[in-house]
Design an enzyme around this catalytic site. Structure first.
Site, PDB file in Angstrom:
ATOM      1  N   GLY A 195       0.824  -1.195   0.000  1.00 56.25           N
ATOM      2  CA  GLY A 195       0.000   0.000   0.000  1.00 56.25           C
ATOM      3  C   GLY A 195       0.858   1.243   0.000  1.00 56.25           C
ATOM      4  O   GLY A 195       0.634   2.189  -0.756  1.00 56.25           O
ATOM      5  N   GLU A 212       1.633   6.181   7.364  1.00 52.84           N
ATOM      6  CA  GLU A 212       3.051   6.301   7.034  1.00 52.84           C
ATOM      7  C   GLU A 212       3.709   7.442   7.799  1.00 52.84           C
ATOM      8  O   GLU A 212       4.873   7.350   8.202  1.00 52.84           O
ATOM      9  CB  GLU A 212       3.232   6.496   5.525  1.00 52.84           C
TER      10      GLU A 212
END
Length: 866
Positions: A275, A310
């Site tokens: 991802g 992230e």
């Protein structure tokens, strides 16, 4: 020979021996353009020159460096030339007679990747442009430069890159080009797997994040976002930057540790096999997060969640990193939790916990009931184990448990613990105990027993309410029964909210309107049975919802009266989170063969049309499709298919013009359409001879309609070629490949099988597309011959292909559609006769076997409901 694997014991031994002072890496990527390949069919390569300065605690000892490359041109250790043929075996460089201080120089030819591992090379079919990017987790930096490939040997890096004329190059640090060479600022000490290089003619947009702290300190972070030129018209960089700034504000507010890595670039790259990846200063994402057509709010929410996930890694994972992959959860569980936490509190996606409860935790519940389930703090013996542990336990269960931890210790104690953790361990490596010690300090709670129950045991508990009423119809006693699977009998302490629901009228009193909560208590559930004294004397509920507000990680069960209420009026529950929790619980009952699949499909047909949360609706569609494919009795599948298709078309026509619900029902209708009438509707929508007010059939929706048409033999190769001509892009090619493999022909299936199993010429993205097209639920008989072939080839495929492609093939081609006791027996036979097969391969087959056995139990349950 160890091959490309690395064991934990080897890593521990090397970490005790070596300390790394720094890397200088020089890459020449000019070979990325021009004629393909090397002489004699060798892979296309690039030059990689690495200088490593490191110390050895035991002078005279022997160790090794990691490098996966076709060849090494030159090697020197402490000024002495070494013969590559003697010390390099294809994945390791033996280092004998080390000094106290050492310098290793490695000049190698490394291979460009087609699998998303290492330096991935992509050629855009739309304009012929070449794009490069790296992806290393857990251990593929060694495919690009020589190193010590383990997370606890951190070091600063200096990169320099030569690239084709007209290209731009990015890395973790700020870069500048001089005399055709891109040179990048030295990084902070980081692990090998989060170094990064992106290079090519990318479309690049910039912005700036600015922040002034209470002490007057001012912070400016250069922001950048990039994608292929072909996607530039669709790139909504403004929304990406908005979420990025909101996230940076949130983490600065709560972590009390300024973002430590200078700039913040985000690259959306083609054929990505994850991802996203948290490379500090240069985060990489799969380019599917750039939307070529109309998508729902759920897609934007998903992208925001990944951006923030992230970003959380910049602290949890990059600044402070686990020693070894056993403690992978120290970054992934935290990032998964903080992604939702920050999204709900800092962005427009304030209902993110609904998606988390309904979608993310579904992944965890499935993974935690597989034979391969493991504690959140796992036993990771080697890199193959590590690769497979990027799973629903490490991510979603870990995040769920952290949500429970916040309820257990309190929000402020949790955040203060995080702040102390960062300051004490900045640029270092940690284990479980390092985190627990600061949480004990800030909360005063005993974290040892909590950790033992939640982090060091596997399995999911079930919580069921028991309600006894007095003669006047009030609650005499309400208790919560906790159960565990025989294989994982641990009962855990749960901090839960218990909600009582009843129907109300317009005045909020008992009536025939919405189902609303009228009582809530928060209690500690521990042991096999917990009496909730606070609810004694309350009015009898229509629905008891254990784990209301989704504070803990458990499977919710219902008492008989509550289940009857849901069957009659699930759509009447007013609160979106409560409704999502009930849907998730009903899906777990279906998977556990306690609720017939046809009953779940019926609930979707009756109540999904009233679902307000678009992410939940999309999840319901996926579950309904899975219920029909795997858990419905074979003799009911055709009936179920008709019911779902008719219901989807009805909801499509009834949905608001141009609404995201309309788009979602259109996609679901396409996924379940199969008879002549339904397929005709799709054809007419494609050709424009039928229109549904507000439904824009853009290019992405065209491919969604073409896939079932190809699957059922209506759209042939010529039609698909014409569509590719209309959409001659990388995205279009992936769609076309999937549709081509979906056609109902024995020759087509043979070709698809051969291109994936017998050849390694396809990129990872096209392997995935081919596998998806190959196995269609309506083509069980057509693909039946490949069940036996699967067991003949998987060990060879695992040995010959990269671990990523091996995982895709072993998972994707398992004959799950041949759902019979015979396939189960064939799987058991393979497992019994391949006890010495690689443990990671066996784990994948064991997981697929468990899914198949679960499907057969579900089919028995459904057949009994006739």
């Amino acid at each position: 020979m160890p091959g490309e694997n690395l064991t934990r014991d080897e890593a521990q031994e090397r970490a005790a021996l070596l300390s790394v002072d720094g890397y200088e890496v020089s890459l020449d990527l000019r070979s990325a353009v021009g004629n393909a390949g090397g002489p004699g069919g060798e892979p296309r390569t690039f030059r990689s020159v690495t200088t490593i300065r490191f110390r050895c605690a035991d002078p005279g000892a022997t160790s090794f460096a990691d490098l996966v490359a076709p060849r090494v041109t030159a090697l020197s250790l402490n000024g002495k030339d070494l013969d590559p043929s003697e010390v390099f075996d294809g994945s390791r460089i033996t280092l004998d007679d080390l000094a106290a201080e050492n310098e290793l120089v490695v000049d190698a030819q490394c291979a460009y990747s087609r699998t998303g591992e290492g330096m991935h090379r992509f050629v855009d079919p739309e304009d012929g442009e070449v794009y490069l990017y790296t992806q290393y987790e857990p251990a593929d930096a060694r495919r690009v430069f020589a190193n010590f490939e383990q997370p606890d040997l951190k070091a600063p890096y200096r990169f320099e890159v030569r690239a084709p004329e007209g290209w731009v190059v990015w890395s973790n640090g700020v870069g500048e080009q001089t005399d055709g060479v891109w040179r990048f600022a030295e990084t902070k000490p980081i692990s090998t797997y989060i170094t990064a290089v992106v290079a090519g003619p990318y479309h690049y947009v910039t912005d700036t994040y600015e922040r002034t702290f209470e002490d007057g300190t001012r912070l400016e972070i250069p922001l950048g976002a990039m994608c292929r030129k072909g996607l530039a018209p669709y790139f909504d960089s403004g929304d990406v930057f908005e979420v990025t700034k909101q996230g940076l504000d949130f983490f600065h507010d709560h972590f009390d540790y300024p973002y430590p890595f200078g700039k913040y670039d985000q690259a959306f790259v083609p054929e990505y096999n994850l991802g996203a990846m948290e490379n500090p200063g240069l985060v990489t994402f799969r380019e599917e997060f750039i939307f070529r057509g109309k998508v729902t709010r759920a897609s934007y929410e998903r992208r925001a969640n990944v951006i923030l996930h992230e970003m959380a890694h910049m602290w949890f994972g990059d600044l402070v990193t686990m020693v070894w992959w056993d403690d992978l959860w120290l970054k992934e569980s935290f990032a998964d939790f903080m992604g939702s936490f920050s999204m709900v509190e800092a962005t427009r996606f304030t209902n993110g916990w609904v998606t988390f409860a309904n979608n993310r935790k579904s992944w965890a519940y499935r993974a935690d009931q597989l034979p391969s389930t493991h504690p959140i703090t796992a036993d990771i013996r080697d890199l193959e184990d590590a690769k497979l542990n990027f799973d629903g336990i490490t991510y979603a269960k870990g995040a769920s448990v952290l949500k429970q931890l916040v309820a257990y210790v309190g929000r402020e104690a949790f955040l203060e613990g995080a702040r102390r953790y960062f300051k004490r361990n900045a640029y270092g490596n940690t284990k479980l105990g390092d985190l627990l010690s600061v949480l004990e300090e800030t909360s005063g709670r005993d974290m040892t027993s909590w950790s033992r129950a939640w982090l060091q045991t596997a399995g999911v508990n079930s919580l069921t309410p028991q309600v006894l009423l007095d003669p006047e119809g009030r609650i005499d006693e309400l208790a919560v029964v906790q159960e565990a699977a025989e294989s994982h009998p641990e009962l855990r302490p749960h901090r839960v909210a218990i909600g009582l629901y009843r129907r109300t009228d317009a005045n909020g009193k008992g009536g025939s309107g919405a189902l609303e909560r009228y009582a809530r208590v928060e209690v500690d559930v521990d042991g096999p049975r917990t009496v909730v004294a606070e609810l004694a004397g309350a009015e009898a509920p229509a629905l008891v919802l254990v784990n209301d507000d989704d504070l803990t990680y458990c499977k919710i069960r219902f008492d008989a009266a509550s289940l009857d209420t849901l069957r009659a009026g699930l759509g009447d529950i007013a609160d979106p989170l409560a409704r999502a929790l009930c849907w998730s619980a009903l899906w777990n009952l279906t998977r556990d063969a306690l609720l017939p699949a046809r009953d779940f499909v019926d609930l979707v047909l009756r109540f999904a049309g009233r679902e307000s949360d678009i992410g939940v609706l999309q999840m319901l569609h996926a579950w309904a499709g899975s219920a029909l494919t795997h858990y419905a009795a074979p003799e009911w599948r055709e009936t179920g298919s008709r019911l779902l298709a008719q219901g989807a078309l009805r909801e499509l026509r009834a949905a608001g013009a141009g609404s995201q619900h309309q788009l979602t029902w259109a996609r679901f209708f396409a996924s379940v359409a199969s008879d002549e009438t339904e397929l005709s509707v799709l054809q007419e929508l494609l050709h424009g001879t039928e229109k549904i007010d507000g439904l824009e059939v853009d290019q992405e929706l065209r491919w969604a309609f073409l896939e079932p048409l190809a699957t059922h033999g209506v759209a042939d190769e010529g039609v698909l070629a014409a569509e590719l001509a209309r959409d001659d892009t990388a995205s279009g090619k992936r769609h076309q490949v999937r549709c081509l493999a979906a056609r109902p022909s024995a020759a087509v299936k043979a070709q698809a099988w051969a291109t994936v199993v017998e050849s390694d010429k396809l990129s990872n993205a096209l392997v995935e597309a081919t596998i998806t097209g190959f196995a269609r639920p309506s083509q069980r008989e057509l693909v039946a011959p490949y069940a036996a072939k699967y067991f003949e080839v998987i060990e060879r495929v695992w040995a010959e292909r990269s671990i990523q492609i091996g995982m895709d093939v072993v998972r994707g081609l398992f004959p799950s559609l041949q759902d019979s006791p015979g396939t189960l027996e064939a799987t058991d036979t393979w497992l019994a006769s391949h006890t010495s097969a690689p443990p990671a391969l066996r784990r994948l087959v064991i997981e697929a076997r468990d899914d198949l056995a679960r499907a057969l139990r579900g089919q028995e349950c459904d057949a009994a409901a006739r």
